[in-house]
Motif scaffolding. Structure first.
Motif, PDB file in Angstrom:
ATOM      1  N   SER A 129       0.853  -1.185   0.000  1.00 40.92           N
ATOM      2  CA  SER A 129       0.000   0.000   0.000  1.00 40.92           C
ATOM      3  C   SER A 129       0.888   1.234   0.000  1.00 40.92           C
ATOM      4  O   SER A 129       2.094   1.154   0.239  1.00 40.92           O
ATOM      5  N   ASN A 130       0.264   2.399  -0.238  1.00 44.93           N
ATOM      6  CA  ASN A 130       0.964   3.684  -0.200  1.00 44.93           C
ATOM      7  C   ASN A 130       0.411   4.613   0.864  1.00 44.93           C
ATOM      8  O   ASN A 130       1.001   5.661   1.138  1.00 44.93           O
ATOM      9  N   ASN A 131      -0.714   4.255   1.466  1.00 46.18           N
ATOM     10  CA  ASN A 131      -1.421   5.161   2.362  1.00 46.18           C
ATOM     11  C   ASN A 131      -1.161   4.835   3.829  1.00 46.18           C
ATOM     12  O   ASN A 131      -0.433   3.897   4.163  1.00 46.18           O
ATOM     13  N   ALA A 297       0.511   5.011  -7.470  1.00 46.56           N
ATOM     14  CA  ALA A 297       0.962   6.251  -6.832  1.00 46.56           C
ATOM     15  C   ALA A 297       1.812   7.040  -7.815  1.00 46.56           C
ATOM     16  O   ALA A 297       2.488   6.462  -8.697  1.00 46.56           O
ATOM     17  N   TYR A 298       1.801   8.364  -7.644  1.00 47.04           N
ATOM     18  CA  TYR A 298       2.578   9.257  -8.510  1.00 47.04           C
ATOM     19  C   TYR A 298       3.254  10.307  -7.639  1.00 47.04           C
ATOM     20  O   TYR A 298       2.606  10.975  -6.836  1.00 47.04           O
ATOM     21  N   GLY A 309       7.922  17.352  -1.490  1.00 47.56           N
ATOM     22  CA  GLY A 309       7.316  16.379  -2.384  1.00 47.56           C
ATOM     23  C   GLY A 309       5.881  16.071  -2.025  1.00 47.56           C
ATOM     24  O   GLY A 309       5.466  16.212  -0.865  1.00 47.56           O
ATOM     25  N   ILE A 310       5.113  15.639  -3.049  1.00 50.20           N
ATOM     26  CA  ILE A 310       3.723  15.214  -2.869  1.00 50.20           C
ATOM     27  C   ILE A 310       3.554  13.887  -3.593  1.00 50.20           C
ATOM     28  O   ILE A 310       3.930  13.756  -4.769  1.00 50.20           O
ATOM     29  N   ASP A 311       3.008  12.896  -2.914  1.00 53.87           N
ATOM     30  CA  ASP A 311       2.698  11.604  -3.514  1.00 53.87           C
ATOM     31  C   ASP A 311       1.186  11.438  -3.563  1.00 53.87           C
ATOM     32  O   ASP A 311       0.527  11.421  -2.511  1.00 53.87           O
ATOM     33  N   LEU A 312       0.644  11.299  -4.757  1.00 51.38           N
ATOM     34  CA  LEU A 312      -0.781  11.041  -4.945  1.00 51.38           C
ATOM     35  C   LEU A 312      -0.981   9.543  -5.138  1.00 51.38           C
ATOM     36  O   LEU A 312      -0.205   8.896  -5.861  1.00 51.38           O
ATOM     37  N   TYR A 313      -2.014   8.957  -4.524  1.00 49.20           N
ATOM     38  CA  TYR A 313      -2.176   7.509  -4.613  1.00 49.20           C
ATOM     39  C   TYR A 313      -3.632   7.090  -4.475  1.00 49.20           C
ATOM     40  O   TYR A 313      -4.485   7.842  -3.951  1.00 49.20           O
ATOM     41  N   VAL A 333      -8.727   3.548  -0.651  1.00 48.00           N
ATOM     42  CA  VAL A 333      -8.139   4.723  -0.001  1.00 48.00           C
ATOM     43  C   VAL A 333      -7.567   5.636  -1.082  1.00 48.00           C
ATOM     44  O   VAL A 333      -6.660   5.253  -1.823  1.00 48.00           O
ATOM     45  N   LEU A 334      -8.109   6.837  -1.135  1.00 48.26           N
ATOM     46  CA  LEU A 334      -7.645   7.876  -2.050  1.00 48.26           C
ATOM     47  C   LEU A 334      -6.986   8.966  -1.218  1.00 48.26           C
ATOM     48  O   LEU A 334      -7.587   9.460  -0.257  1.00 48.26           O
TER      49      LEU A 334
END
Length: 388
Positions: A129-131, A297-298, A309-313, A333-334
């Motif tokens: 996961s990324n969140n 994720a980006y 930095g910002i990570d969108l996922y 999860v957004l």
């Protein structure tokens, strides 16, 4: 007299130089691994959440409070390493306990042995996961799980394999007592205890930059029942893929897995679920199921004084329960992770369908669910942590 003394010193000087060279040559050189090393770190985190199914919380506009304080320690001396992390949550979430802790010996740059409370080699690691909420796999004990045992890791670049034997899960209470749910990762609890588990994981890296990872994981073990004093069995398997590269802003995670629990319940107690626990509380989980997860994720680099930095996922998990009359579960999860120096701030909109952490039903969300009245629920969550 002074001239005689000077003359004697002049004669002895070559001998002193010779002896000094001999003594220096005989003195063993101190190797880097012989020097003691200690590195301390940790984190302090606070959490804000607003849950759509909690009317009193909606009226208050959410809650903001303490999440955790943790201490990390890494040490090395004469080739033996130590890695430990101790966490302190509020009493309602299990209080204080060891999250991980092991002794390590490196045979060479590509192989190591870990003994103690270490991460079980199963599925995408370190996280599927990324969140901040993990994915569905975490809540049934198959993501970032830590157990007591011995693990060997061999990594040659394109190939990595791990093999492990675990005597038990986080064993904080010995004997026939029920396992305590005051722990970090989810394990079988209640009247059953995990023991004698074997794990094997194989990863193949592809591409010029080794950015594509295809893996296979297998797990098998026993479930000791406190009432019958007999062992049941359990097993799980997974296939997984991850794309991650230092040259690309994208991260992709895909995994499919199945598991089976077969507890040795007493005759007549034909239960099709087991109890699992973490963070101070237990809930029921179906004995059989499959879990499918996907994440993307980006990363957006930011060059400002405050923000780097910002990570969108977005992470999705589907839980297909293989027991009759059990409703399936979903989780999505957004969110975004903001990196500001030593601070990491997770901002998540977590949606759950028959999920104990993301809905009003706790005990049976992962078994029967809420038949006839199942709805999607959402928890908006902001977790801010300072890592040092």
């Amino acid at each position: 007299m002074r001239k005689k003394l000077q003359y004697c010193i002049f004669l002895l000087l070559p001998l002193l130089l010779v002896f000094s060279k001999v003594s220096l040559a005989q003195a063993p050189e101190e190797k880097p691994e012989d020097k003691p090393m200690l590195k301390l770190g940790g984190a302090l985190r606070f959490n804000y959440n607003l849950s759509t199914w909690k009317k009193d919380q909606l009226e208050r506009g959410g809650d903001f409070g303490f999440d955790l304080f943790r201490i990390n320690a890494e040490a090395a001396y004469k080739g033996i390493k130590l890695n430990a992390e101790f966490r302190h949550y509020s009493q309602a979430f299990g209080g204080a306990f060891l999250k991980q802790g092991w002794f390590q010996y490196d045979f060479d740059e590509g192989s190591q042995l870990q003994v103690g409370l270490n991460q079980v080699p199963f599925g995408i690691q370190q996280y599927n996961s990324n969140n901040w909420f993990f994915n569905m796999t975490y809540y049934v004990g198959f993501e970032d799980d830590h157990d007591m045992g011995v693990k060997y890791i061999r990594d040659s670049g394109r190939w990595q394999w791990q093999a492990a034997y675990y005597k038990s899960a986080e064993e904080f209470v010995f004997g026939l007592a029920e396992p305590s749910p005051n722990r970090y990762s989810y394990d079988v609890t209640g009247r059953n205890k995990e023991n004698n588990q074997l794990d094997f994981k194989l990863v193949r890296r592809l591409g010029d930059s080794l950015a594509h990872e295809i893996g296979y994981s297998l797990q098998g073990g026993l479930l000791y029942n406190i009432d019958t004093e007999r062992n049941g069995t359990r097993y799980a398997g997974a296939v997984h893929y991850e794309y991650k590269s230092s040259h690309s802003p994208w991260n992709i995670k895909l995994q499919a897995m199945l598991y089976r629990f077969q507890p040795a319940y007493a005759d007549g107690a034909d239960l099709d679920f087991v109890e699992m626990g973490a963070y101070g509380a237990n809930y029921n989980v179906a004995n059989r199921g499959e879990i499918y997860t996907a994440g993307i994720a980006y990363h957006i680099p930011v060059e400002t004084k405050l923000l780097q930095g910002i990570d969108l996922y977005n992470n999705y998990g589907y839980y297909n329960k293989r027991e009759s009359d059990y409703e399936n579960a979903h989780m999505n999860v957004l969110g975004a992770l903001f990196t500001a120096g030593p601070m990491y701030i997770y901002t998540d909109a977590a949606f759950g369908y028959n999920h104990p952490w993301l809905g009003p039903e706790w005990t049976n969300a992962f078994t029967t669910g809420t038949p006839g009245d199942t709805k999607w629920h959402m928890r908006f969550n902001i977790n801010m942590g300072y890592y040092f």
